[in-house]
Design an enzyme around this catalytic site. Structure first.
Site, mmCIF file in Angstrom:
data_model
loop_
_atom_site.group_PDB
_atom_site.id
_atom_site.type_symbol
_atom_site.label_atom_id
_atom_site.label_comp_id
_atom_site.label_asym_id
_atom_site.label_seq_id
_atom_site.Cartn_x
_atom_site.Cartn_y
_atom_site.Cartn_z
ATOM 1 N N ASN A 27 0.867 -1.174 0.000
ATOM 2 C CA ASN A 27 0.000 0.000 0.000
ATOM 3 C C ASN A 27 0.906 1.226 0.000
ATOM 4 O O ASN A 27 1.436 1.622 1.033
ATOM 5 C CB ASN A 27 -0.893 -0.038 1.243
ATOM 6 C CG ASN A 27 -1.914 1.099 1.273
ATOM 7 O OD1 ASN A 27 -1.819 2.057 0.506
ATOM 8 N ND2 ASN A 27 -2.867 0.993 2.175
ATOM 9 N N ARG A 59 -2.498 -1.889 -3.614
ATOM 10 C CA ARG A 59 -3.672 -1.030 -3.544
ATOM 11 C C ARG A 59 -3.493 0.091 -4.565
ATOM 12 O O ARG A 59 -2.483 0.785 -4.559
ATOM 13 C CB ARG A 59 -3.806 -0.423 -2.147
ATOM 14 C CG ARG A 59 -5.010 0.512 -2.053
ATOM 15 C CD ARG A 59 -5.070 1.264 -0.736
ATOM 16 N NE ARG A 59 -6.288 2.070 -0.678
ATOM 17 C CZ ARG A 59 -6.419 3.159 0.079
ATOM 18 N NH1 ARG A 59 -5.446 3.565 0.852
ATOM 19 N NH2 ARG A 59 -7.547 3.838 0.064
ATOM 20 N N HIS A 97 -12.466 3.427 -1.088
ATOM 21 C CA HIS A 97 -12.521 2.509 0.060
ATOM 22 C C HIS A 97 -13.313 1.246 -0.281
ATOM 23 O O HIS A 97 -13.802 0.556 0.614
ATOM 24 C CB HIS A 97 -13.181 3.163 1.295
ATOM 25 C CG HIS A 97 -12.396 4.295 1.894
ATOM 26 N ND1 HIS A 97 -12.995 5.441 2.355
ATOM 27 C CD2 HIS A 97 -11.079 4.448 2.098
ATOM 28 C CE1 HIS A 97 -12.077 6.254 2.837
ATOM 29 N NE2 HIS A 97 -10.887 5.681 2.691
ATOM 30 N N ARG A 126 -9.861 16.693 5.363
ATOM 31 C CA ARG A 126 -10.632 17.035 4.156
ATOM 32 C C ARG A 126 -12.031 17.508 4.518
ATOM 33 O O ARG A 126 -12.640 16.983 5.451
ATOM 34 C CB ARG A 126 -10.758 15.804 3.244
ATOM 35 C CG ARG A 126 -9.439 15.340 2.659
ATOM 36 C CD ARG A 126 -9.596 14.012 1.923
ATOM 37 N NE ARG A 126 -8.639 13.042 2.417
ATOM 38 C CZ ARG A 126 -8.649 11.741 2.114
ATOM 39 N NH1 ARG A 126 -9.585 11.250 1.328
ATOM 40 N NH2 ARG A 126 -7.727 10.929 2.611
ATOM 41 N N GLU A 165 -8.176 -4.241 4.840
ATOM 42 C CA GLU A 165 -7.964 -4.028 3.407
ATOM 43 C C GLU A 165 -6.814 -4.887 2.892
ATOM 44 O O GLU A 165 -6.881 -5.429 1.792
ATOM 45 C CB GLU A 165 -7.680 -2.542 3.146
ATOM 46 C CG GLU A 165 -8.912 -1.665 3.324
ATOM 47 C CD GLU A 165 -8.583 -0.190 3.497
ATOM 48 O OE1 GLU A 165 -8.027 0.177 4.560
ATOM 49 O OE2 GLU A 165 -8.888 0.608 2.599
HETATM 50 C C1 LIG Z 1 -9.236 6.875 -0.841
HETATM 51 C C2 LIG Z 1 -8.853 7.398 0.489
HETATM 52 O O1 LIG Z 1 -9.364 8.411 0.941
HETATM 53 O O2 LIG Z 1 -7.951 6.694 1.151
HETATM 54 P P1 LIG Z 1 -7.396 7.004 2.615
HETATM 55 O O3 LIG Z 1 -8.555 6.875 3.552
HETATM 56 O O4 LIG Z 1 -6.363 5.945 2.802
HETATM 57 O O5 LIG Z 1 -6.849 8.389 2.564
HETATM 58 MG MG LIG Z 2 -7.417 3.862 5.351
#
Ligand SMILES: CC(=O)OP(=O)(O)O
Ligand SMILES: [Mg+2]
Ligand SMILES: Nc1ncnc2c1ncn2[C@@H]1O[C@H](COP(=O)(O)OP(=O)(O)O)[C@@H](O)[C@H]1O
Length: 397
Positions: free
Chosen positions: A8, A90, A179, A240, A383
């Site tokens: 990953n 991944r 995800h 975010r 995962e």
């Molecule tokens: C796609 C994504 O947001 O992955 P992560 O949660 O690992 O940042």
């Molecule tokens: Mg994660």
């Protein structure tokens, strides 16, 4: 033997795991951080759980792989004895191009590279990891497992934005969802826990980690998810924003004295619970909120409010909910977040058992009361194991 190495590769880290899929056991795992940014921590854990830690400067993913190989050599297990039959990677963005785990060829790498425009934070790093891993393990097949693949079953009503069709098609703008490997694994594990076929269950899976997304799973298939063209849409995350009126972006560009890269960094790296509550890590946020920090408490409220909004929306889309399933770092561990999310849902058949919710455990478990019409579960995601399983399946074909 059914040993698979799972890789990953993040923008600044390499996480790996050596898995014996048939035995269901982890032979080794590790992590190299701060790639390309000076000396950083690296750690390798063997099958007995004993961990060695190092400070290491990885200039790129090749360096990180070299560290990993040395760690295997010095601390085991022996890669000669437990030689991987394949390497599973991944890959975050598979666009509308990849529906399934795929053996990596030169052409597949070109496609992953080309899809970087739809995941600029993730795909370039995933590709760098693939190239480095191919060099380290040149004789075995490498397989890409896409975060987007599970969501390819979404109907157009769920994946289309109400955007001018011609523009959307030209730029491949639609909701892809992410995800997926986790949502798939967790929805199946939840069905197994309940002792019921996944085909007859309507579930809402809440993957609450650093990145966070909700998924409506109907009969084992994703029918809707909260992340969109990129992993920025939907729930409030560590750094975010999640959902935002797109006019905010225009406003910041026109009036806020910000350039495109500033806004990108603001939305992706300086917002979420970090921007709102001063802590990007949910552990720190919950501690601060409990200690009376008002901003942290408000950030928690916003976080839970958004998750609850999606639970309601997906309940309406599914028409019936058999199970709500919490997973990933926050979902598995933060009882207070689960409590906030589920508060006031009694009218929808959700009754939480407070004592069960407060219990600490690493196993899949039920946190709803016996009388609850909707099952509420905590199911640890895995995962890496799912990537290993899918990789082996492709290679065995
Ligand atoms: C796609 C994504 O947001 O992955 P992560 O949660 O690992 O940042
Ligand atoms: Mg994660
Ligand atoms: N005991 C805990 N209480 C609250 N939050 C936790 C706990 N353990 C982990 N977390 C949170 O889980 C998040 C990381 O989740 P994880 O699924 O590991 O993310 P990722 O794989 O995206 O890096 C962090 O916000 C972290 O604070």
């Amino acid at each position: 033997m059914s040993v698979v190495l799972v890789v990953n590769s993040g923008s600044s880290s390499l996480k790996y795991r050596l898995v014996d899929v048939e035995a269901g056991s982890v032979l080794a795992s590790g992590l190299v951080e701060r790639i390309g940014a000076g000396p950083g921590p690296a750690a390798h854990t063997d099958a007995s759980g004993s961990t060695i830690r190092d400070e290491f400067e990885a200039r790129d993913h090749h360096d990180a792989f070299a560290w990993m190989l040395r760690a295997f050599e010095a601390h085991g297990p022996s890669l000669a004895e437990f030689a991987p039959v394949a390497v599973g990677h991944r890959v975050v963005q598979g666009g509308a191009r990849f529906f399934e785990p795929t053996v990596i060829t030169e052409l597949v790498k070109l496609d992953i590279d080309e899809l970087s425009v739809l995941a600029p934070l993730h795909n370039p790093a995933n590709l760098a990891g693939i190239v480095a891993a191919e060099r380290a393990f040149p004789t075995v097949p490498h397989v890409a497992v896409f975060d987007t693949a599970f969501h390819q079953s979404m109907p157009p009503a769920a994946y289309l934005y109400a955007l001018d069709r011609e523009v959307a098609e030209r730029h491949r703008i639609r909701r892809y969802g992410f995800h997926g490997t986790s949502h798939r694994y967790v929805s199946r594990a939840a069905a197994e826990f309940l002792g019921r076929p996944v085909e007859e269950l309507k579930q809402i899976v809440l993957h609450l980690g650093n990145g966070a997304s909700a998924c409506a799973v109907d009969g084992g298939r994703s029918v809707e998810t909260s992340m969109g063209m990129t992993p920025l849409e939907g729930l409030v995350m560590g750094t975010r924003t999640g959902d935002l009126d797109p006019a905010v972006v225009l406003h910041l560009l026109r009036r806020g004295g910000m350039g495109v890269d500033d806004v990108d960094a603001l939305l992706n790296r300086r917002s979420g619970i970090l921007g709102l509550g001063g802590h990007g890590d949910m552990r720190d946020l919950t501690v601060a909120a409990a200690a009376g920090d008002e901003r942290a408490a408000t950030a928690l409220e916003v976080y839970a409010h958004r998750v609850r909004a999606y639970v309601g929306a997906y309940a309406a889309q599914l028409g019936r909910v058999d199970a709500i399933v919490f997973t990933a770092g926050v979902g598995e561990n933060a009882a207070v977040v689960r409590e906030l999310v589920l508060a006031g849902l009694e009218g929808f058949g959700v009754e939480v058992d407070a004592a069960r919710n407060a219990e600490r455990s690493r196993a899949a478990r039920r946190i709803s009361a016996g009388s609850s019409r909707v099952e509420v579960l905590v199911v640890p995601t895995d995962e890496e194991f799912e990537i290993a399983r899918q990789t082996l399946e492709v290679v065995a074909r």
